[in-house]
Design a protein around this motif. Structure first.
Motif, PDB file in Angstrom:
ATOM      1  N   LEU A  25      29.387  35.248  40.813  1.00 20.38           N
ATOM      2  CA  LEU A  25      30.296  36.177  41.511  1.00 20.38           C
ATOM      3  C   LEU A  25      31.192  35.433  42.501  1.00 20.38           C
ATOM      4  N   ILE A  26      30.634  34.417  43.154  1.00 21.18           N
ATOM      5  CA  ILE A  26      31.453  33.617  44.066  1.00 21.18           C
ATOM      6  C   ILE A  26      32.557  32.912  43.271  1.00 21.18           C
ATOM      7  N   ALA A  27      32.192  32.393  42.085  1.00 22.46           N
ATOM      8  CA  ALA A  27      33.189  31.726  41.233  1.00 22.46           C
ATOM      9  C   ALA A  27      34.245  32.730  40.756  1.00 22.46           C
ATOM     10  N   MET A  28      33.801  33.942  40.411  1.00 22.83           N
ATOM     11  CA  MET A  28      34.742  34.981  39.983  1.00 22.83           C
ATOM     12  C   MET A  28      35.723  35.304  41.120  1.00 22.83           C
ATOM     13  N   GLY A  29      35.187  35.386  42.329  1.00 22.97           N
ATOM     14  CA  GLY A  29      36.040  35.649  43.493  1.00 22.97           C
ATOM     15  C   GLY A  29      37.065  34.545  43.702  1.00 22.97           C
ATOM     16  N   ALA A  30      36.628  33.288  43.477  1.00 20.58           N
ATOM     17  CA  ALA A  30      37.555  32.158  43.651  1.00 20.58           C
ATOM     18  C   ALA A  30      38.653  32.181  42.591  1.00 20.58           C
ATOM     19  N   ARG A  31      38.278  32.535  41.326  1.00 25.16           N
ATOM     20  CA  ARG A  31      39.267  32.584  40.239  1.00 25.16           C
ATOM     21  C   ARG A  31      40.290  33.702  40.430  1.00 25.16           C
ATOM     22  N   THR A  32      39.809  34.877  40.887  1.00 22.55           N
ATOM     23  CA  THR A  32      40.671  36.065  40.894  1.00 22.55           C
ATOM     24  C   THR A  32      41.279  36.355  42.270  1.00 22.55           C
ATOM     25  N   GLY A  33      40.689  35.783  43.305  1.00 26.57           N
ATOM     26  CA  GLY A  33      41.124  36.122  44.664  1.00 26.57           C
ATOM     27  C   GLY A  33      40.737  37.543  45.060  1.00 26.57           C
ATOM     28  N   ALA A  34      39.785  38.146  44.324  1.00 25.98           N
ATOM     29  CA  ALA A  34      39.484  39.571  44.516  1.00 25.98           C
ATOM     30  C   ALA A  34      38.535  39.839  45.686  1.00 25.98           C
ATOM     31  N   MET A  76      33.535  42.758  33.915  1.00 28.86           N
ATOM     32  CA  MET A  76      33.896  43.087  35.294  1.00 28.86           C
ATOM     33  C   MET A  76      35.151  42.304  35.711  1.00 28.86           C
ATOM     34  N   GLU A  77      35.197  41.025  35.329  1.00 30.36           N
ATOM     35  CA  GLU A  77      36.370  40.218  35.686  1.00 30.36           C
ATOM     36  C   GLU A  77      37.623  40.767  35.001  1.00 30.36           C
ATOM     37  N   ALA A  78      37.473  41.205  33.746  1.00 29.67           N
ATOM     38  CA  ALA A  78      38.615  41.816  33.037  1.00 29.67           C
ATOM     39  C   ALA A  78      39.062  43.085  33.763  1.00 29.67           C
ATOM     40  N   ALA A  79      38.092  43.852  34.273  1.00 31.73           N
ATOM     41  CA  ALA A  79      38.431  45.086  35.003  1.00 31.73           C
ATOM     42  C   ALA A  79      39.183  44.752  36.291  1.00 31.73           C
ATOM     43  N   ILE A  80      38.789  43.660  36.928  1.00 26.36           N
ATOM     44  CA  ILE A  80      39.485  43.234  38.159  1.00 26.36           C
ATOM     45  C   ILE A  80      40.917  42.809  37.824  1.00 26.36           C
ATOM     46  N   THR A  81      41.059  42.047  36.735  1.00 27.99           N
ATOM     47  CA  THR A  81      42.396  41.623  36.302  1.00 27.99           C
ATOM     48  C   THR A  81      43.267  42.849  35.999  1.00 27.99           C
ATOM     49  N   ASP A  82      42.692  43.832  35.305  1.00 28.46           N
ATOM     50  CA  ASP A  82      43.418  45.074  34.991  1.00 28.46           C
ATOM     51  C   ASP A  82      43.845  45.781  36.278  1.00 28.46           C
ATOM     52  N   THR A  83      42.941  45.805  37.254  1.00 25.62           N
ATOM     53  CA  THR A  83      43.247  46.503  38.506  1.00 25.62           C
ATOM     54  C   THR A  83      44.339  45.756  39.273  1.00 25.62           C
ATOM     55  N   LEU A  84      44.251  44.422  39.279  1.00 21.60           N
ATOM     56  CA  LEU A  84      45.283  43.630  39.970  1.00 21.60           C
ATOM     57  C   LEU A  84      46.653  43.828  39.308  1.00 21.60           C
ATOM     58  N   GLY A  85      46.649  44.032  37.971  1.00 22.95           N
ATOM     59  CA  GLY A  85      47.904  44.178  37.233  1.00 22.95           C
ATOM     60  C   GLY A  85      48.454  45.597  37.250  1.00 22.95           C
ATOM     61  N   GLY A  86      47.649  46.562  37.671  1.00 14.37           N
ATOM     62  CA  GLY A  86      48.126  47.948  37.530  1.00 14.37           C
ATOM     63  C   GLY A  86      47.984  48.786  38.761  1.00 14.37           C
ATOM     64  N   VAL A 120      44.256  42.101  48.860  1.00  6.28           N
ATOM     65  CA  VAL A 120      45.068  42.465  47.673  1.00  6.28           C
ATOM     66  C   VAL A 120      44.493  43.650  46.904  1.00  6.28           C
ATOM     67  N   LEU A 121      43.193  43.897  47.048  1.00  2.27           N
ATOM     68  CA  LEU A 121      42.569  45.031  46.341  1.00  2.27           C
ATOM     69  C   LEU A 121      41.987  46.054  47.324  1.00  2.27           C
ATOM     70  N   LYS A 122      42.491  46.056  48.520  1.00  2.00           N
ATOM     71  CA  LYS A 122      41.904  46.873  49.593  1.00  2.00           C
ATOM     72  C   LYS A 122      41.622  48.322  49.150  1.00  2.00           C
ATOM     73  N   ASP A 123      40.368  48.739  49.326  1.00  5.58           N
ATOM     74  CA  ASP A 123      39.915  50.109  49.041  1.00  5.58           C
ATOM     75  C   ASP A 123      40.078  50.519  47.574  1.00  5.58           C
TER      76      ASP A 123
END
Ligand SMILES: *Cc1c(COP(=O)(O)O)cnc(C)c1O
Length: 400
Positions: free
Chosen positions: A316-325, A390-400, A343-346
């Motif tokens: 999860l720490i690595a996922m956070g580093a990759r996505t900035g989430a 989960m990472e794909a869901a984060i990417t989707d959320t960051l993009g939309g 960037v993903l606040k709330d």
């Protein structure tokens, strides 16, 4: 098929379930009525600790279902006495009270603390000290002890004699304590309140201050208990011993059961007639919980939980580093809170929604924390696939 529209037509609108309706579960997977497979990283809110339809639990339930379902507390039964014996053998406890939910276990704990103080020290000793953002259930007493005022709004008048101070704040706890406090109620990690772990210093201070003022230390382990922390109960990871522990959620792995654990000295004030519940300690729930705890309490099972916990934290720490989430990843055992960065606040709810579309069931803890509480026996490769989704869901959320 059942639909969300049918839910809206007949159910009280206190929940807002997703449109997908689950039909069956198997291990770490949920299958919807549409035939979709979801990897379950939510565990039914930290309940399904052994996954869905574990064969040992199905067997315990069906065997008991052919024998005896209910007799009431006018009689006892073997599954209940066996389960109580295991809980006492594996913890500090010497006496157990069974009920049907976490809120009821906490209600029993709070009533016991008041009654014990009343019997031993007098009626003036009735103050309960609890913590901001704490969560202890939805009965009127437990929402009053809980530290989230929105859950009390419009339900008053609430029970009195309850003080809240900031969590992990030793000075604030010290300042509010006096000899009229009968109990301090703590979650070892605030789950609903944003996945915030207690510091070792804070729980040690709570133990010391409770002793100094003859108050009881209640650990609400409804969510942290039964292996979630990597120990059977979270207090065992924190190096202190409480006076009362409440347990539910994973205790029945999906069969509703709650328990309050305490010492013989404290329990003695709950004499016949002082407290009770009709279905508490029923043989069905106790048979399932006994089978579950006998799997979870094994040292190698708990060691695997701790190993997977370390691995998943790093992932999860690595996922956070990759996505900035994420601005923070907090955890205790196989129980994680990923706090979202600005960037993903709330947007935890949006991530959960995108997760469902990606085929993973996630959880939130408030608007800004994604919470994970997978089954404790989820194979590591399934956890890994769940995290990819989960990472794909984060990417989707960051993009939309
Ligand atoms: C879920 C929870 C409760 C309430 O349990 P119910 O079974 O929903 O009544 C109480 N305390 C904590 C810490 C919880 O996580």
């Amino acid at each position: 098929m059942s639909t969300r529209a049918q839910f809206d037509q007949h159910m009280v609108p206190n929940y807002a379930p997703f449109a997908q309706v689950p039909e069956r579960g198997e291990g770490p997977y949920i299958y919807t009525e549409d035939g979709e497979q979801l990897i379950d990283l939510a565990g039914g809110i930290a309940v399904s600790a052994l996954g869905h339809c574990h064969p040992v639990l199905v067997n315990a339930l069906t065997e008991q279902a052919q024998k005896l379902w209910h007799v009431s507390n006018l009689m006892t039964n073997k599954p209940a006495t066996d389960l109580a014996a295991v809980l006492c053998a594996e913890t500090f406890a010497e006496r157990v009270f069974f009920c049907n939910s976490g809120a009821e276990a906490n209600e029993a704990a709070l009533k016991l603390a008041r009654r014990y103080a009343y019997e031993v020290y007098g009626a003036q000793k009735n103050r309960i000290v609890a913590f901001d953002n704490g969560f202890h259930g939805r009965t009127l007493f437990t929402v009053s002890v809980g530290g989230q005022p929105k859950y009390q709004e419009g339900f008053g008048p609430c029970p009195g004699g309850i003080t809240h101070v900031p969590y992990n704040d030793v000075a604030a706890l010290d300042a509010t304590m006096d000899d009229n406090v009968c109990a301090i109620m703590i979650e070892p990690l605030q789950g609903e309140g944003g996945m915030m772990p207690a510091t070792a210093e804070f729980v040690a201070a709570a133990r010391r201050l409770a002793d100094q003022h003859n108050a009881l230390l209640i650990f609400d382990e409804v969510q942290s208990g039964v292996g979630r922390s990597g120990y059977l109960y979270g207090y065992q990871a924190l190096g202190i011993t409480p006076d009362i522990v409440s347990s539910a959620k994973a205790l029945g792995c999906g069969f509703p059961i709650g328990a309050m654990l305490t010492t013989a000295e404290i329990a003695r004030v709950l004499t016949p007639g002082t407290h009770g519940t009709t279905s508490g300690g029923n043989p069905l729930g106790c048979a399932v919980a006994l089978a579950a705890i006998n799997l979870i309490r094994q040292p190698d099972f708990l060691q695997t939980v701790r190993d997977n916990s370390d691995w998943m934290r790093d992932e999860l720490i690595a996922m956070g580093a990759r996505t900035g989430a994420f601005s923070d990843v907090r955890h205790m055992g196989l129980w994680f809170g990923c706090e979202l960065s600005p960037v993903l606040k709330d947007r935890a709810g949006d991530i959960m929604k995108h997760g469902l579309a990606q085929g993973v069931m996630l959880l939130v803890a408030g608007a800004n924390v994604v919470r994970l509480a997978p089954a404790l026996n989820t194979p590591r490769d399934v956890l890994a696939r769940g995290l990819e989704k989960m990472e794909a869901a984060i990417t989707d959320t960051l993009g939309g």
